[in-house]
Design an enzyme around this catalytic site. Structure first.
Site, PDB file in Angstrom:
ATOM      1  CB  SER A 117      -0.452  16.659  23.608  1.00  0.00           C
ATOM      2  OG  SER A 117      -1.132  17.125  22.458  1.00  0.00           O
TER       3      SER A 117
ATOM      4  CE1 TYR B 177       3.051  20.798  23.326  1.00  0.00           C
ATOM      5  CE2 TYR B 177       1.643  19.403  21.960  1.00  0.00           C
ATOM      6  CZ  TYR B 177       1.835  20.160  23.104  1.00  0.00           C
ATOM      7  OH  TYR B 177       0.838  20.266  24.039  1.00  0.00           O
TER       8      TYR B 177
ATOM      9  CE  LYS C 299       2.952  18.105  25.809  1.00  0.00           C
ATOM     10  NZ  LYS C 299       2.930  18.332  27.271  1.00  0.00           N
TER      11      LYS C 299
HETATM   12  P1  NAP Z   1      -0.283  27.733  28.816  1.00  0.00           P
HETATM   13  O1  NAP Z   1      -1.629  28.318  29.067  1.00  0.00           O
HETATM   14  O2  NAP Z   1       0.596  28.301  27.751  1.00  0.00           O
HETATM   15  O3  NAP Z   1       0.518  27.734  30.228  1.00  0.00           O
HETATM   16  C1  NAP Z   1       1.797  27.201  30.277  1.00  0.00           C
HETATM   17  C2  NAP Z   1       2.252  27.141  31.716  1.00  0.00           C
HETATM   18  O4  NAP Z   1       3.554  26.548  31.744  1.00  0.00           O
HETATM   19  C3  NAP Z   1       2.381  28.517  32.356  1.00  0.00           C
HETATM   20  O5  NAP Z   1       1.964  28.444  33.703  1.00  0.00           O
HETATM   21  C4  NAP Z   1       3.875  28.790  32.259  1.00  0.00           C
HETATM   22  O6  NAP Z   1       4.378  29.641  33.275  1.00  0.00           O
HETATM   23  C5  NAP Z   1       4.431  27.412  32.448  1.00  0.00           C
HETATM   24  N1  NAP Z   1       5.804  27.296  31.961  1.00  0.00           N
HETATM   25  C6  NAP Z   1       6.287  27.588  30.734  1.00  0.00           C
HETATM   26  N2  NAP Z   1       7.605  27.348  30.684  1.00  0.00           N
HETATM   27  C7  NAP Z   1       7.966  26.901  31.914  1.00  0.00           C
HETATM   28  C8  NAP Z   1       9.189  26.493  32.489  1.00  0.00           C
HETATM   29  N3  NAP Z   1      10.334  26.485  31.776  1.00  0.00           N
HETATM   30  N4  NAP Z   1       9.202  26.113  33.802  1.00  0.00           N
HETATM   31  C9  NAP Z   1       8.062  26.123  34.544  1.00  0.00           C
HETATM   32  N5  NAP Z   1       6.865  26.495  34.029  1.00  0.00           N
HETATM   33  C10 NAP Z   1       6.827  26.873  32.738  1.00  0.00           C
HETATM   34  O7  NAP Z   1      -0.378  26.172  28.485  1.00  0.00           O
HETATM   35  P2  NAP Z   1      -1.610  25.142  28.657  1.00  0.00           P
HETATM   36  O8  NAP Z   1      -2.395  25.190  27.413  1.00  0.00           O
HETATM   37  O9  NAP Z   1      -2.266  25.322  29.950  1.00  0.00           O
HETATM   38  O10 NAP Z   1      -0.791  23.766  28.644  1.00  0.00           O
HETATM   39  C11 NAP Z   1      -0.471  23.066  29.837  1.00  0.00           C
HETATM   40  C12 NAP Z   1       0.024  21.676  29.461  1.00  0.00           C
HETATM   41  O11 NAP Z   1      -0.985  20.992  28.733  1.00  0.00           O
HETATM   42  C13 NAP Z   1       1.265  21.681  28.565  1.00  0.00           C
HETATM   43  O12 NAP Z   1       2.096  20.595  28.892  1.00  0.00           O
HETATM   44  C14 NAP Z   1       0.678  21.472  27.188  1.00  0.00           C
HETATM   45  O13 NAP Z   1       1.601  20.915  26.297  1.00  0.00           O
HETATM   46  C15 NAP Z   1      -0.461  20.532  27.514  1.00  0.00           C
HETATM   47  N6  NAP Z   1      -1.509  20.506  26.505  1.00  0.00           N
HETATM   48  C16 NAP Z   1      -2.218  21.619  26.204  1.00  0.00           C
HETATM   49  C17 NAP Z   1      -3.211  21.547  25.252  1.00  0.00           C
HETATM   50  C18 NAP Z   1      -4.051  22.730  24.867  1.00  0.00           C
HETATM   51  O14 NAP Z   1      -4.825  22.600  23.922  1.00  0.00           O
HETATM   52  N7  NAP Z   1      -3.963  23.858  25.543  1.00  0.00           N
HETATM   53  C19 NAP Z   1      -3.454  20.337  24.589  1.00  0.00           C
HETATM   54  C20 NAP Z   1      -2.712  19.220  24.926  1.00  0.00           C
HETATM   55  C21 NAP Z   1      -1.747  19.306  25.896  1.00  0.00           C
HETATM   56  P3  NAP Z   1       4.444  31.262  33.059  1.00  0.00           P
HETATM   57  O15 NAP Z   1       3.013  31.734  33.172  1.00  0.00           O
HETATM   58  O16 NAP Z   1       5.317  31.724  34.166  1.00  0.00           O
HETATM   59  O17 NAP Z   1       4.993  31.479  31.693  1.00  0.00           O
END
Ligand code: NAP
Length: 247
Positions: free
Chosen positions: A143, A156, A160
């Site tokens: 991130s 976080y 990261k």
């Molecule tokens: P999200 O929509 O909240 O989805 C999170 C996913 O992770 C869900 O599929 C969830 O499964 C799964 N998860 C949570 N805890 C878990 C565990 N203990 N074991 C296995 N799976 C687990 O998140 P997102 O925004 O798509 O983020 C995905 C990645 O991108 C993350 O690493 C996040 O830090 C990174 N990221 C996101 C952003 C952003 O702006 N969104 C920015 C930078 C980086 P369930 O559905 O079963 O809960």
């Protein structure tokens, strides 16, 4: 990657958000996808059905990737289904945002356990399989918070930033073994994780003036994981962030 057999990917946290988009993008390239989730069984099943209805192959694999035994089981289930593992996407992640002075040890540990330790565990188990196959590609989702910091995200951003160091080290360790390791650093992407965050102030700070879409992260993932032209890329961090970080 096998020349005859279609490659197999494990995408952690693929039931929602960015992971879901990456799974779809890989499936569209003919990759067979293990869709990992922890709680959202219906959403994961939904994605599997969507991929199979489009002629692809996918399987839902439940498991908490911050737990060693679960990670073993997830990889085992993938192997039992398709007999190989070529691509790993360490995408699962959570936030527990609060300023440092209010941050509890549990908030710190929960985020480090999944966002950093989970990457270690999955990479260790999956890479063993890739090493035997003498090929593989690993992609870690880090991130911009790990690069520039973000108030309220000490846990976080530490996890990261750790993922970035891990990516570079493992890329060096595996470089001679046919395995590449890269990372994508998304900025603010419209998913459940960022719901309600898109204030006017935030949008003003993003040069492109909007949140990103999960598909825009998935496009970079597809290139790094499936394009033959990405074979010479390892140890790199690619920002997909609307220009938020310009190094
Ligand atoms: P999200 O929509 O909240 O989805 C999170 C996913 O992770 C869900 O599929 C969830 O499964 C799964 N998860 C949570 N805890 C878990 C565990 N203990 N074991 C296995 N799976 C687990 O998140 P997102 O925004 O798509 O983020 C995905 C990645 O991108 C993350 O690493 C996040 O830090 C990174 N990221 C996101 C952003 C952003 O702006 N969104 C920015 C930078 C980086 P369930 O559905 O079963 O809960």
């Amino acid at each position: 990657m096998g020349e005859v057999e279609k490659p197999v990917a494990l995408v952690t946290g693929a039931s929602r958000g960015i992971g879901r988009s990456i799974a779809l993008a890989l499936a569209a390239e003919g990759v067979r996808v293990a869709v990992n989730y922890v709680n959202s069984a219906a959403a994961a099943q939904d994605l599997v059905e969507r991929i199979t209805s489009q002629g692809g192959a996918a399987v839902a694999v439940q498991g908490d990737v911050s737990e060693s035994a679960a990670v073993e089981a997830i990889c085992q289930q993938t192997l039992e289904t398709w007999g190989r593992l070529d691509l790993l996407v360490n995408n699962a992640g959570i936030t527990r945002d609060t300023f440092l002075l209010r941050m509890k040890l549990e908030d710190w540990q929960a985020v480090i356990n999944l966002n950093l330790n989970g990457v270690f565990l999955c990479t260790k188990v999956a890479s063993k399989i890739m090493l035997k196959q003498r090929s593989g590609r690993i992609l870690n989702i880090t991130s911009v918070a790990g690069q520039m910091g973000n108030p309220g995200q000490a846990n976080y951003s530490a996890a990261k930033a750790g993922v970035i160091g891990f990516t570079r080290t493992v890329a060096r360790e595996f470089a001679s073994r046919g395995i590449t390791v890269n990372a994508i650093a998304p900025g603010f992407i419209a998913t459940d994780m960022t719901e309600g965050l898109a204030t006017a102030e935030l949008l003003k700070a993003i040069p492109l003036g909007r949140l990103g879409k999960p598909e825009e992260v998935a496009g970079m993932a597809r290139f790094l994981l499936t394009d033959p032209a990405a074979a010479y890329i390892t140890g790199q961090v690619f920002n997909v962030d609307g220009g938020l970080v310009m190094a």
